[in-house]
Design an enzyme around this catalytic site. Structure first.
Site, short mmCIF file in Angstrom:
data_model
loop_
_atom_site.label_atom_id
_atom_site.label_comp_id
_atom_site.label_asym_id
_atom_site.label_seq_id
_atom_site.Cartn_x
_atom_site.Cartn_y
_atom_site.Cartn_z
N HIS A 12 115.46 30.56 95.40
CA HIS A 12 116.44 30.96 95.41
C HIS A 12 116.18 31.21 97.34
CE1 HIS A 12 115.11 35.03 94.91
NE2 HIS A 12 115.90 35.68 96.26
N CYS A 28 115.57 43.02 98.78
CA CYS A 28 114.51 41.85 99.63
C CYS A 28 114.94 41.08 100.23
CB CYS A 28 114.66 40.79 98.10
SG CYS A 28 116.40 40.23 97.80
#
Length: 685
Positions: A65, A197
């Site tokens: 992603h 993250c």
């Protein structure tokens, strides 16, 4: 989610055998639907995110992603592989692959929807349904969370007359049993957690869901999570944090407002640990609570163990602390150094003897303006060592380390310990604060610890050590280093130039690059002939990699992808401005060819700059500070020579590989060109 995935974005028979090929196959579906505008550019962004941390998860899941300027709208593509594809998960290949694409400016609502998918991936029933699905449309509906069409129920048959039921016969009243008070439920162990993250789309929310689910499964634990993702974050209520028995940090980027959790038993790990072993983390924080360990005083953790990411070695943590100080120091270096350089350029090298502009300033005199620039720059440059020391301590001990770090750095200047003294002061200050934080204090005193007690005690200890114990030996070492630089000539100077050139070009902005740059900048605090030569060699070598890649894409464009050729245009400006990061996309795509070629050119330039006796008083600026360079013509020859060497080598090395079609010189592998997602400091860093 209805706009994000359709049947056309589902591949139930994904035939790719590598993660690059899988990403390309799914991205091509996005291209066909008009969701992505530039295939190679988008894949480069996916690869850059993958390079930060593998996106494989336990349970056979891969979630490549990224956020990319090549994405027109938030999109999700799904592929199922029969043989599995390695995405770096500890338990083996992934058979369920989700490619998540978010626009660079995706709004909160879209990112929230993407995060809901990340949470779904923690549901075993959801994954089982994906593995058995046979229809793309049904699979897309399952991922979207569409409700199944309700099945109409048949009309009831007309009933006959109601059956007669016998009346209940009266009997003796049952004797009521004595009521017993229900047992009070045991109090749950309350945990607050933070997950984050680098991208903030997938891992952040998967870790949150995993921790919450583990808390529910435990029965006697309650986990409340603050997700610090791309869509921002909503702070946990202060009363929730105050009532928590423990804290879990599962993160790969710094936790924001970390001080809110001080005084609690804390487990600090990477985000993947929050996904893969949540029950174990809950057990760890329980154990710490039982032993009375808190974030402001971990009884079993040494100062080195407490900082850095989980699993980092001492060397890695030390590097992170030092780089923290250098990265905060760089803006002071750039602003102060360039102002000083402008002052010299306008008023000449005697401008440093001008009186204070606060007492003497003539608006119509050029020398007054030159003196103003020089004196403002000197003030900014004077912060160099204190900021270095302060933020090294900050990297070790968070905000409580700032005061003793700045105090120690200022003392280093006072005793002429210079750059080395700043390094030592920062490490000592951070260590002292962390030692104080190990002391368990009564809860009533915890509020004043970071504001009064820690700054007071740590500053006194650091001052004592810097003034009376280690300061003078470090000052003597600094003088010896300065004398050595001044004595360098001939072969010794050339060897130093080669070493500095190799360091500047080895990691293109990483630790070695920063060490070489910081070494050069440190010499400008008290400039000598030797330190000015070092600064010139460092800047010259740092300009070589991006300029060489720009030249290579110009003379041999067919060896590079379309995206790399576009990056090559920008690399001209970046290299000329001494921004070494301009070569990073090329090195990320083809490190085995680009990095050795860059190092060879950097070594040649560094050696020639030292051999020519070039000097530089500005810490930054590239070709724009050529007027401030000693022997400027020879300096430009040194840079040009290194650029030609690197260009020739990278062209030769790339020409030796097996030819590939236009879509990418190495197929999907060239999609690894990096377009960093995090801001970088524009210095040869």
């Amino acid at each position: 989610m209805s706009e994000m995935i359709t049947a056309d974005l589902v591949d139930l028979d994904l035939s790719a055998d590598t993660k690059e090929a899988a990403a390309r196959a799914l991205a091509e579906r996005m291209i066909a639907q008009g969701r992505v505008t530039d295939l190679d550019g988008f894949l480069a962004d996916v690869a850059a995110r993958e390079a930060q941390m593998p996106t494989g998860l336990d349970g056979g899941i891969g979630i490549p992603h990224c956020r990319s300027e090549h994405v027109t709208e938030p999109t999700l593509a799904f592929g199922r592989s029969a043989d599995g594809i390695d995405f770096g998960a500890p338990d083996g290949p992934a058979d369920l692959i989700f490619l998540i694409a978010a626009p660079a400016g995706a709004d909160d609502a879209h990112l929230t929807i993407l995060s809901s998918l990340a949470r779904q991936l923690m549901d075993e029933d959801f994954k089982a349904a994906l593995r058995t699905a046979t229809d793309a449309e049904a699979t897309a509906a399952l991922i979207r969370g569409d409700e199944p069409e309700p099945t109409p129920e048949p009309d009831p048959e007309p009933s006959a007359e109601p059956e007669s039921r016998p009346e209940p016969t009266a009997g003796p009243e049952p004797t009521p049993e004595p009521e017993t008070a229900p047992a009070a439920p045991a109090a749950k162990f309350k945990i607050v957690a933070v997950t984050s993250c680098p991208t903030g789309i997938a891992h952040t929310y998967m870790a949150a869901e995993s921790l919450e689910k583990a808390g529910r499964d435990a029965g006697d634990a309650e986990v409340v999570v603050e997700t610090q993702g791309s869509a921002g974050f909503t702070r946990l209520a202060p009363e929730v944090i105050a009532g928590a028995d423990g804290v879990i940090f599962a993160h790969d980027v710094p936790v924001r407002e970390k001080d809110r959790f001080a005084g609690k038993p804390t487990v600090d790990v990477g985000v993947k640990a929050g996904i893969n072993r949540p029950a174990e983390l809950i057990g760890e924080v329980r154990d710490k609570a039982a032993r009375g360990e808190t974030m402001s005083g971990a009884a079993s953790a040494t100062p080195v163990d407490r900082a850095g990411d989980a699993g980092d070695g001492y060397g890695t943590k030390l590097r992170k602390w030092l780089m923290s100080g250098v990265s905060y120091m760089v803006p002071f270096v750039a602003a102060g150094g360039l102002l000083i350089a402008l002052g010299f350029a306008i008023g000449g090298y005697t401008i440093n003897k001008a009186p204070s502009v606060a007492e003497h300033f003539v608006w119509t005199q050029t020398d007054s303006w030159a003196a103003l620039l020089f004196q403002v720059g000197s003030v900014a440059f004077a912060f160099l060592v204190p900021v270095l020391a302060g933020f090294i301590a900050y990297g070790m001990a968070d905000r409580p380390g700032l005061v003793p770090g700045f105090v120690g750095g200022s003392i280093a200047l006072t005793i002429n310990a210079g750059f080395l003294g700043g390094l030592a002061a920062g490490l000592i200050a951070g260590g002292v604060v962390m030692a104080i934080q190990k002391v368990n204090v009564p809860p009533v005193l915890r509020g004043i610890m970071p504001v009064v007690v820690i700054p007071l005690i740590s500053s006194a200890v650091v001052g004592f050590l810097m003034f009376l114990v280690i300061g003078k030996p470090i000052a003597s070492l600094q003088r010896a280093l300065t004398d050595w630089l001044n004595s360098l000539s001939g072969a010794n100077a050339i060897i130093l130039g080669i070493i500095l050139g190799l360091m500047m070009c080895f990691d293109l902005g990483g630790p070695l690059n920063k060490v070489a740059y910081a070494f050069a900048v440190g010499g400008l605090a008290n400039p000598t002939e030797g330190s000015l030569k070092v600064m010139a060699a460092v800047m010259a070598a740092g300009m070589v990699p991006p300029l060489a890649m720009a030249l290579a894409t110009t003379v041999r464009g067919r060896l590079f992808t379309k995206t790399e050729r576009e990056n090559g245009k920008a690399a001209w400006v970046l290299g000329a401005s001494f921004i070494t990061e301009g070569a990073i996309p090329f090195a990320a795509a083809d490190p085995l060819r680009v990095i050795p070629a860059s190092m060879a050119g950097g070594a040649v330039t560094g050696a020639l700059s030292m051999a020519f006796g070039c000097t530089l008083r500005a810490p930054h600026g590239g070709i724009f500070v050529v007027p401030l360079i000693g022997n400027p013509f020879l300096y430009l020859i040194a840079v040009a020579a290194g650029v030609c060497v690197s260009t020739a080598l990278v062209v030769i090395l790339k020409g030796m590989r097996k030819p590939a079609p236009e879509g990418g010189a190495d197929g999907a592998g060239d999609a690894t060109a990096q377009k960093g997602e995090e801001p970088k400091i524009p210095v040869a860093a």
